[in-house]
Design an enzyme around this catalytic site. Sequence first.
Site, short mmCIF file in Angstrom:
data_model
loop_
_atom_site.label_atom_id
_atom_site.label_comp_id
_atom_site.label_asym_id
_atom_site.label_seq_id
_atom_site.Cartn_x
_atom_site.Cartn_y
_atom_site.Cartn_z
N GLU A 1 41.96 -42.31 9.94
CA GLU A 1 40.98 -41.36 10.49
C GLU A 1 39.80 -41.21 9.53
O GLU A 1 39.93 -41.52 8.34
CB GLU A 1 41.63 -40.00 10.75
CG GLU A 1 42.31 -39.42 9.54
CD GLU A 1 43.28 -38.29 9.93
OE1 GLU A 1 43.17 -37.21 9.36
OE2 GLU A 1 44.14 -38.52 10.78
N CYS B 1 -5.76 -39.64 1.72
CA CYS B 1 -7.02 -40.36 1.50
C CYS B 1 -7.79 -40.26 2.81
O CYS B 1 -7.24 -40.54 3.88
CB CYS B 1 -6.72 -41.82 1.16
SG CYS B 1 -8.14 -42.90 1.44
N ARG C 1 40.69 -23.64 1.34
CA ARG C 1 41.77 -24.29 0.61
C ARG C 1 42.00 -23.61 -0.74
O ARG C 1 43.13 -23.46 -1.17
CB ARG C 1 41.40 -25.76 0.42
CG ARG C 1 42.38 -26.53 -0.37
CD ARG C 1 41.98 -28.00 -0.45
NE ARG C 1 42.93 -28.69 -1.28
CZ ARG C 1 42.91 -28.70 -2.60
NH1 ARG C 1 41.93 -28.09 -3.24
NH2 ARG C 1 43.82 -29.32 -3.29
N CYS D 1 -8.31 -42.02 -4.12
CA CYS D 1 -7.27 -42.88 -3.53
C CYS D 1 -6.99 -44.05 -4.48
O CYS D 1 -7.93 -44.76 -4.87
CB CYS D 1 -7.74 -43.39 -2.18
SG CYS D 1 -6.67 -44.67 -1.50
N LYS E 1 37.78 -44.20 -0.35
CA LYS E 1 36.41 -43.66 -0.40
C LYS E 1 35.38 -44.76 -0.19
O LYS E 1 35.56 -45.89 -0.64
CB LYS E 1 36.16 -42.99 -1.76
CG LYS E 1 37.08 -41.82 -2.07
CD LYS E 1 36.97 -40.70 -1.08
CE LYS E 1 36.13 -39.54 -1.41
NZ LYS E 1 36.19 -38.83 -2.59
N ASP F 1 32.98 -35.23 5.35
CA ASP F 1 32.47 -34.64 4.12
C ASP F 1 32.21 -33.16 4.40
O ASP F 1 31.08 -32.74 4.64
CB ASP F 1 31.16 -35.37 3.74
CG ASP F 1 30.95 -35.32 2.25
OD1 ASP F 1 31.79 -34.75 1.54
OD2 ASP F 1 29.92 -35.86 1.79
N LYS G 1 37.24 -39.55 6.96
CA LYS G 1 37.34 -38.41 6.03
C LYS G 1 36.00 -37.70 6.06
O LYS G 1 35.01 -38.19 5.51
CB LYS G 1 37.68 -38.90 4.63
CG LYS G 1 37.94 -37.74 3.70
CD LYS G 1 38.58 -38.18 2.41
CE LYS G 1 38.89 -36.98 1.55
NZ LYS G 1 37.75 -36.09 1.35
N TYR H 1 36.98 -30.22 12.71
CA TYR H 1 37.93 -31.23 13.20
C TYR H 1 39.24 -31.05 12.45
O TYR H 1 39.23 -30.90 11.22
CB TYR H 1 37.42 -32.65 12.94
CG TYR H 1 36.51 -33.20 14.01
CD1 TYR H 1 36.73 -32.94 15.36
CD2 TYR H 1 35.43 -34.02 13.67
CE1 TYR H 1 35.90 -33.46 16.34
CE2 TYR H 1 34.60 -34.55 14.65
CZ TYR H 1 34.84 -34.26 15.97
OH TYR H 1 34.01 -34.77 16.93
N SER I 1 45.73 -31.99 -2.03
CA SER I 1 44.59 -32.89 -1.91
C SER I 1 45.15 -34.30 -1.68
O SER I 1 46.36 -34.46 -1.53
CB SER I 1 43.71 -32.82 -3.15
OG SER I 1 44.51 -32.94 -4.28
N LEU I 2 44.28 -35.27 -1.67
CA LEU I 2 44.72 -36.65 -1.42
C LEU I 2 44.40 -37.51 -2.62
O LEU I 2 43.37 -37.29 -3.28
CB LEU I 2 43.99 -37.21 -0.21
CG LEU I 2 44.34 -36.63 1.15
CD1 LEU I 2 43.36 -37.14 2.20
CD2 LEU I 2 45.75 -37.01 1.54
N LYS J 1 47.40 -42.52 6.77
CA LYS J 1 48.68 -41.81 6.61
C LYS J 1 49.77 -42.64 7.26
O LYS J 1 49.54 -43.16 8.37
CB LYS J 1 48.62 -40.47 7.36
CG LYS J 1 47.75 -39.46 6.70
CD LYS J 1 47.64 -38.21 7.54
CE LYS J 1 46.55 -37.36 6.96
NZ LYS J 1 46.11 -36.33 7.86
N CYS K 1 -8.40 -47.39 -2.45
CA CYS K 1 -9.81 -47.64 -2.12
C CYS K 1 -10.76 -46.75 -2.92
O CYS K 1 -11.98 -46.88 -2.79
CB CYS K 1 -10.04 -47.43 -0.63
SG CYS K 1 -9.96 -45.71 -0.12
N CYS L 1 -10.03 -47.87 4.35
CA CYS L 1 -9.11 -47.99 3.21
C CYS L 1 -8.15 -49.14 3.54
O CYS L 1 -7.44 -49.08 4.56
CB CYS L 1 -8.34 -46.69 3.01
SG CYS L 1 -6.96 -46.85 1.84
N TYR M 1 26.79 -20.01 32.36
CA TYR M 1 27.60 -19.59 31.20
C TYR M 1 27.14 -18.19 30.76
O TYR M 1 27.95 -17.29 30.58
CB TYR M 1 27.44 -20.60 30.05
CG TYR M 1 28.15 -20.18 28.79
CD1 TYR M 1 29.48 -20.53 28.57
CD2 TYR M 1 27.51 -19.38 27.83
CE1 TYR M 1 30.15 -20.12 27.44
CE2 TYR M 1 28.17 -18.96 26.69
CZ TYR M 1 29.49 -19.33 26.50
OH TYR M 1 30.16 -18.91 25.38
N ASP M 2 25.82 -18.05 30.62
CA ASP M 2 25.28 -16.76 30.16
C ASP M 2 25.68 -15.63 31.11
O ASP M 2 26.00 -14.53 30.69
CB ASP M 2 23.75 -16.81 30.07
CG ASP M 2 23.32 -17.73 28.95
OD1 ASP M 2 24.16 -18.02 28.09
OD2 ASP M 2 22.15 -18.17 28.97
#
Length: 679
Positions: free
Chosen positions: A121, A434, A144, A416, A322, A125, A123, A231, A84-85, A298, A419, A440, A38-39
């Site tokens: 599908e 500790c 948006r 600690c 949600k 975040d 949702k 996505y 929005s939904l 949907k 102990c 201990c 690729y490079d």
Amino acid sequence: MIDAASIQSTMAALVAQVEAYNYAYFVADNPLVPDSEYDRVYQALVKWEQDYPAYCLPYSPTKRVGGAKAASFRSVQHSVPMLSLDNAFSDEEVFSFGQRLMERLKTLAIGAEGGLIFAAEPKLDGLAVSLLYRSGEFIQGSTRGDGQTGEDITRNLKTVRNIPLKLRGDAIPDLLEVRGEVFMTKGGFQALNRRQKDAGDKLFANPRNAAAGSLRQLDPEITRARPLQFYAYGNGQVQDWPLPSSHSLVMAQLATWGIPVPPISAVVQGIEGCLHYYHALRLKRDQLPYDIDGVVYKVDDIAYQQALGFVTRAPRFAIAHKFPAEEQLTQVLAIDFQVGRTGALTPVAHLTPVLVGGVHVSNATLHNIGEAHRKDVRVGDTVIVRRAGDVIPEIVSVLTDRRLAGMLPLELPDACPVCGGVVTKPVDMAAARCMAGLSCPAQLRESLKHFVSRKALAIDGIGDKWIEQWVEKGLVRNPSDFYHLTLPTLLQCDRMAERSAHNILQAIEASKQTSLARFLYALGIREVGEATAKALAKHFLTLEAILAADADALRQVTDVGPVVAEALTLFCHDKANLNVIQALREAGVSWPSVSAEAVSDNPFKTKTVVLTGTLEHLSREDAIERLQRLGAKVTGSVTRKTTWVVVGANAGSKLARATELGVETLTEDQFLTKLQASE
Ligand code: I6G
């Protein structure tokens, strides 16, 4: 002298080749060539573009590089508003949504007697964005914003590796607006935060914040260095594309043009189908590589969608269902320190109980004193607590404006809490420790629990309660003492039945036959997790070689850096540790000596295997270990290079992917037969 037509065709061919490699790598998850190839092609294109800048193609993959910093973002008017939904937070609300749809269709005299088909599908975040393609070329990307007007973030979006700069395939519309979400995977987010921490920069609270912060950079070079992905969830304006008859067909067409679409979408029947999808995905949520905060349903039929129309700011034909919130506000009642296996002191906040992500949370970790001080959490504070999946709940941040006078900063104890041993905290480290080691009781208990755990010596039947009792009674003072427990001793323990005692002794006996990697891991050496233990065993082959290795030799092992090498050398030079190792070996703990030669020929050798679903007759760890012993590579995702996908119960997207790619699948029975015949 090379003519213009040859320059143009060479450059177009190189662009097409790099784009094909990009698509295979970032969208189809099926790399075509090694990175080095690729490079090579990419660099060839760069060279041609440097030599003949006048012939540079605007959609060349080299244009993914950021370029100069902008002063501000230009506004972009959305010709089709980015809506929005509506949200639903319970199954009942989803049923009401279904009922509303049926009633409205009835008043519109549209019969949907057979019930409605939905596209379901995840949702994501992330951040909603719009991508505009003219004649297949990516020409503009925007946020948006308020739905009517967004910001032009074209240059930033060009750096997102899986967004195609040029669409693939045929019948590409004159104009196509794709809408979707830019997000950061959980792995990408963790790696980014590690880099931020190393550079002394601010840490991001979660993948969504990191994605948002990365997209709204005026300097696209910064965006380019961030692990963002995209996505699609649908389309905006289009010209010269007669829309397919359903949303699922729209998504399928976008995918053929090279646009990434969520691989776990489904077409389902009725609201029952939607809820089935939701509950199944909720269970799988933690295993997904990215955060989702719910699912979207949907109405699949576009004619129905158009008939149903919109309310002010949301389509009537869709709803976001949600998941329960993963973050909540609560109060810190107290903070105490727990001592772990390696002596690390972990501050734990005790909270006013609160429901987070559907689970009651009353404690949250502050990880270490450095982190507690960085977040400045104090007793009495109002805090945001987060619980994501199986992860231990943690305090994200403090609402300092709600803090009252007299609430003091957290202090590290001098001794600690278990102990009374000396506590140290190197100035350059976040954690305090500790120093009493196995003397201990807290460290001893945790080390023993680790020693018997599934990925270590896997001694069945020794639960935490037994370990606590044996430590308290002084029956086990280090792991080798397990091997000297006798029936009469065990029967003296509270609530120990004869049958359980026999089973425990049998499991202890069975654990004597192990592997070097498991033994190393079981020792609980700081910084040496399961993968590092395996890498060490594979590299050195014998315990003696590991014990004798100096830091330089250790650093030859994959994944062993200076921190792991130092932890290992410290451990191997500690007389008490060497005594425990010797005692364990004298008690009969052993493993097959491995020769350096490759494993003998068998059907699994050099093959790539993916496990999916729940296996009934053997654990995942067992299956992986046995496959690796036979020289197979066990991977997490199905690609064209996968030889077999082993399909357990409730297999999901990996099975679908195997079918799509024509990869051979094995049932658990077929797999076991093959495995046993190979061993
Ligand atoms: O499927 C979707 C996922 C996420 C969406 C969506 C969304 O907004 C963040 N928004 C709309 C308006 C639609 N589908 C139709």
